[in-house]
Design an enzyme around this catalytic site. Sequence first.
Site, PDB file in Angstrom:
ATOM      1  N   ASN A   9       0.867  -1.175   0.000  1.00  0.00           N
ATOM      2  CA  ASN A   9       0.000   0.000   0.000  1.00  0.00           C
ATOM      3  C   ASN A   9       0.903   1.224   0.000  1.00  0.00           C
ATOM      4  O   ASN A   9       1.486   1.558   1.030  1.00  0.00           O
ATOM      5  CB  ASN A   9      -0.906  -0.022   1.242  1.00  0.00           C
ATOM      6  CG  ASN A   9      -1.706   1.265   1.376  1.00  0.00           C
ATOM      7  OD1 ASN A   9      -1.787   2.054   0.435  1.00  0.00           O
ATOM      8  ND2 ASN A   9      -2.298   1.469   2.540  1.00  0.00           N
ATOM      9  N   LYS A  11       0.118   4.295  -0.351  1.00  0.00           N
ATOM     10  CA  LYS A  11      -0.490   5.530   0.182  1.00  0.00           C
ATOM     11  C   LYS A  11      -0.194   6.682  -0.781  1.00  0.00           C
ATOM     12  O   LYS A  11      -0.246   6.492  -1.981  1.00  0.00           O
ATOM     13  CB  LYS A  11       0.000   5.776   1.613  1.00  0.00           C
ATOM     14  CG  LYS A  11      -0.165   4.523   2.482  1.00  0.00           C
ATOM     15  CD  LYS A  11      -0.025   4.756   3.945  1.00  0.00           C
ATOM     16  CE  LYS A  11      -0.203   3.434   4.688  1.00  0.00           C
ATOM     17  NZ  LYS A  11      -0.285   3.585   6.124  1.00  0.00           N
ATOM     18  N   HIS A  96      -9.772   1.100   4.189  1.00  0.00           N
ATOM     19  CA  HIS A  96      -8.496   1.263   4.898  1.00  0.00           C
ATOM     20  C   HIS A  96      -8.703   2.224   6.076  1.00  0.00           C
ATOM     21  O   HIS A  96      -9.508   3.147   6.008  1.00  0.00           O
ATOM     22  CB  HIS A  96      -7.427   1.803   3.950  1.00  0.00           C
ATOM     23  CG  HIS A  96      -6.080   1.855   4.585  1.00  0.00           C
ATOM     24  ND1 HIS A  96      -5.659   2.923   5.339  1.00  0.00           N
ATOM     25  CD2 HIS A  96      -5.076   0.944   4.631  1.00  0.00           C
ATOM     26  CE1 HIS A  96      -4.452   2.675   5.807  1.00  0.00           C
ATOM     27  NE2 HIS A  96      -4.076   1.481   5.388  1.00  0.00           N
ATOM     28  N   GLU A 168      -5.962  -4.941  10.026  1.00  0.00           N
ATOM     29  CA  GLU A 168      -4.954  -3.928  10.330  1.00  0.00           C
ATOM     30  C   GLU A 168      -5.360  -3.171  11.595  1.00  0.00           C
ATOM     31  O   GLU A 168      -6.159  -2.222  11.521  1.00  0.00           O
ATOM     32  CB  GLU A 168      -4.822  -2.937   9.176  1.00  0.00           C
ATOM     33  CG  GLU A 168      -4.359  -3.559   7.875  1.00  0.00           C
ATOM     34  CD  GLU A 168      -3.757  -2.516   6.949  1.00  0.00           C
ATOM     35  OE1 GLU A 168      -2.586  -2.682   6.583  1.00  0.00           O
ATOM     36  OE2 GLU A 168      -4.445  -1.542   6.614  1.00  0.00           O
ATOM     37  N   SER A 211       2.746  -1.914  10.492  1.00  0.00           N
ATOM     38  CA  SER A 211       4.171  -1.922  10.875  1.00  0.00           C
ATOM     39  C   SER A 211       4.865  -3.244  10.560  1.00  0.00           C
ATOM     40  O   SER A 211       5.784  -3.658  11.280  1.00  0.00           O
ATOM     41  CB  SER A 211       4.344  -1.553  12.353  1.00  0.00           C
ATOM     42  OG  SER A 211       3.976  -0.203  12.564  1.00  0.00           O
ATOM     43  N   GLY A 233       4.863   1.464   4.848  1.00  0.00           N
ATOM     44  CA  GLY A 233       6.210   2.046   4.839  1.00  0.00           C
ATOM     45  C   GLY A 233       7.289   1.127   4.278  1.00  0.00           C
ATOM     46  O   GLY A 233       8.141   1.569   3.498  1.00  0.00           O
TER      47      GLY A 233
HETATM   48  P1  PGA Z   1       2.451   0.444   7.607  1.00  0.00           P
HETATM   49  O1  PGA Z   1       1.030   0.668   6.872  1.00  0.00           O
HETATM   50  O2  PGA Z   1       3.025  -0.830   7.079  1.00  0.00           O
HETATM   51  O3  PGA Z   1       3.263   1.659   7.221  1.00  0.00           O
HETATM   52  O4  PGA Z   1       2.173   0.381   9.073  1.00  0.00           O
HETATM   53  C1  PGA Z   1       0.182  -0.416   6.611  1.00  0.00           C
HETATM   54  C2  PGA Z   1      -1.092   0.056   5.981  1.00  0.00           C
HETATM   55  O5  PGA Z   1      -1.566   1.156   6.306  1.00  0.00           O
HETATM   56  O6  PGA Z   1      -1.680  -0.649   5.137  1.00  0.00           O
END
Ligand code: PGA
Length: 251
Positions: A9, A11, A96, A168, A211, A233
Amino acid sequence: MRPLIFAANWKMHHAPAAATAFAARFLSLTEPLPYRTLWFFPPAVSLDALVLATGGRPDVNVGAQNIYWEPKGAFTGEVSATMVAECGGRGALVGHSERRHVFGEQDDATARKVRALLQQDLTPMLCVGEKLDEREAGRTEAVVGRQLDAVLGTLTAAEAGRLLVAYEPVWAIGTGKVAQPADASAVHAFIRRRLADHGVAGRVPVLYGGSVSAANVAGLLAQPEIDGVLVGGASLDADAWAGLAATAAAE
Ligand code: PGA
């Protein structure tokens, strides 16, 4: 090897030129593996470029991060499922936590988006998860159950069987606080029971997100209830993402 899904993802990162460069590098580092499915959810402006750049790879799927349920019309700023399909997208994230908690998306909107995607033969990746205060109040199953029911209640069992689900926990997203594998696994088992309550036969893949990193992915995927990961990330760098997906797939 059991099937695993690795979903990125992005973003609000990677405009078309960056997405194309990412694809070239990532594809040079990876090859299709029979047990691994890859998904990329780029920003809508990069959907077309990424579909083109990954087009030759049968293991790579590209989808949108969000859609609106109407096919077209006076909905400034929105993108429809039909438009995603026309770009060669194969699905979309729905619900999401940033859509729910930053942009105020309600359960009924999430349900309409899922239906619009299914009508276009696209795969919805339905995201569910509780906030920290909800977890601390012991309401994780109540919240996740409500989010699931809002969607499953509008679908036939056969339609629901076409979903991908991503658990999530909101408190784990972008915070560095990953859920303990056993805790995540317990929620995954709950999600499976809820799908079964709605008559869904077979195994709907349930991914974990929040994360996820190269350091913790193996521990998560060692849980039989966890069918893959949805990663923000740690999916933004092509070398790191290729490495994460390869390391975990080898487990
Ligand atoms: P993250 O985001 O891996 O940066 O925590 C996951 C997501 O929002 O799908």
